[in-house]
Design a protein around this motif. Structure first.
Motif, PDB file in Angstrom:
ATOM      1  N   LEU B  83       0.837  -1.202   0.000  1.00  0.00           N
ATOM      2  CA  LEU B  83       0.000   0.000   0.000  1.00  0.00           C
ATOM      3  C   LEU B  83       0.872   1.251   0.000  1.00  0.00           C
ATOM      4  O   LEU B  83       1.905   1.278   0.667  1.00  0.00           O
ATOM      5  N   PRO B  84       0.467   2.313  -0.729  1.00  0.00           N
ATOM      6  CA  PRO B  84       1.174   3.594  -0.591  1.00  0.00           C
ATOM      7  C   PRO B  84       1.149   4.009   0.879  1.00  0.00           C
ATOM      8  O   PRO B  84       0.123   3.855   1.543  1.00  0.00           O
ATOM      9  N   GLN B  85       2.250   4.506   1.367  1.00  0.00           N
ATOM     10  CA  GLN B  85       2.375   4.735   2.813  1.00  0.00           C
ATOM     11  C   GLN B  85       1.939   6.135   3.251  1.00  0.00           C
ATOM     12  O   GLN B  85       1.396   6.306   4.328  1.00  0.00           O
ATOM     13  N   ASN B  86       2.174   7.107   2.378  1.00  0.00           N
ATOM     14  CA  ASN B  86       1.976   8.495   2.819  1.00  0.00           C
ATOM     15  C   ASN B  86       0.578   9.000   2.424  1.00  0.00           C
ATOM     16  O   ASN B  86       0.441  10.022   1.768  1.00  0.00           O
ATOM     17  N   ILE B  87      -0.428   8.256   2.845  1.00  0.00           N
ATOM     18  CA  ILE B  87      -1.806   8.620   2.494  1.00  0.00           C
ATOM     19  C   ILE B  87      -2.718   8.169   3.632  1.00  0.00           C
ATOM     20  O   ILE B  87      -2.471   7.132   4.259  1.00  0.00           O
TER      21      ILE B  87
END
Lengths: 95, 217
Positions: B83-87
């Motif tokens: 998963l994209p982390q910075n969201i």
């Protein structure tokens, strides 16, 4: 293009912007800055993303976006943006 | 989904030979095997991120290709968190489910509603993995490949995942591989073993020990 693609575009283009800022500091040539954002910075950003976040390509694959497609779209957007700005600057200088 | 005579090499090393396997809606296939036996490789071959040396994969009787897989046929839960982390969680969910009505299954999960205002990177690895699992299972894909879904998970989350798999089995086919074999055995409707580069059916749980996967008692 989907919101999913623009999530990738944002994530990868931040590296391009950092590279382009670095180029702008050392060169201060508008042409070099646009070349950086449109071509070299694009390649640099794909390399960095692949190095640090390559696992995230699975997120986009599951969402229906292939790696090649999102990389190509990102490259084209940034290249066309740079090219358009180059034409505008060239027109201004010509006149 | 059907795999016919799939063979795969890493360099010169033969990893999988002559694999035949079929999965239909309602199947929960548990695949067991020792480290390096080719379980994850098999899932990546099905997902299309690896190409077989020979053989063919069919989806609804059509030869599988990248477009078919990407066109909502197969979801793949990687063993790592992708998963994209910075969201924030609440912004991540609409990326897969743009329609509000499709988001309900995720947001109504009591564990997700507690974390929806947090960024993905601030969640524990187990919470991230649960979120990843929930997103994939709720996609409209026909088949879900789960590579080590239970690893690192607390017992309560594991139970929730097993319940979700059982609830979804009537509209999807699952292939699961995990060394938490008791959890896989609990949900699997069919069991397979990868040994000597090929897939063998397992009819009794005791065969896992006899085949050398578990220690003999």
């Amino acid at each position: 293009m989907s919101e999913l693609f623009f999530r990738y575009y944002r994530d990868v283009t931040k590296y391009n912007l950092l590279f382009t800022i670095f180029i702008s500091v050392i060169s201060q040539s508008p042409f070099a800055i646009l070349m950086s954002f449109g071509i070299a910075g694009n390649i640099f950003s794909f390399f960095i993303y692949r190095h640090f976040q390559s696992i995230e390509y699975y997120f986009y694959l599951n969402g229906g976006l292939s790696k090649n497609r999102i990389m190509l779209n990102t490259f084209l957007i940034n290249f066309l943006l740079s090219f358009t700005l180059f034409i505008v600057m060239w027109k201004i200088n010509w006149n | 989904m059907e795999l016919k005579t799939i063979t795969f090499f890493y360099g010169r090393e033969n990893i999988l030979s002559n694999i035949n396997l079929a999965c239909v809606t309602g199947d929960i296939i548990g695949i067991f095997g020792r480290n390096g036996s080719g379980k994850s490789t098999l899932l990546r071959l099905i997902f299309g991120t690896l190409k077989p040396k020979s053989g063919q994969i069919f989806l609804n009787d059509m030869p599988s290709n990248k477009n078919l897989v990407l066109n909502k046929y197969i979801a793949y839960h990687h063993e790592q968190i992708f998963l994209p982390q910075n969201i924030m969680v609440r912004n991540l969910i609409p990326l897969y489910f743009p329609k509000g009505s499709d988001q309900n299954n995720i947001f109504h999960d009591s564990r997700i509603s507690k974390m929806e205002r947090q960024k993905v990177k601030s969640l524990s690895p187990g919470e991230q993995k649960y979120l990843q699992f929930l997103l994939l299972v709720n996609l409209n894909h026909h088949f879900v490949l789960l590579d080590e879904p239970f690893t690192m998970m607390e017992p309560l989350l594991k139970n929730a995942m097993k319940e979700i798999i059982m609830e979804n089995r009537f509209r999807k086919g699952f292939i699961i591989t995990d060394h938490y074999y008791l959890d896989v055995l609990e949900v699997a409707t069919r069991k397979m073993m990868i040994k000597d580069n090929t897939v063998w059916p397992i009819f009794k749980d005791e065969e896992l020990a006899a085949s050398g996967y578990l220690p003999e008692r």
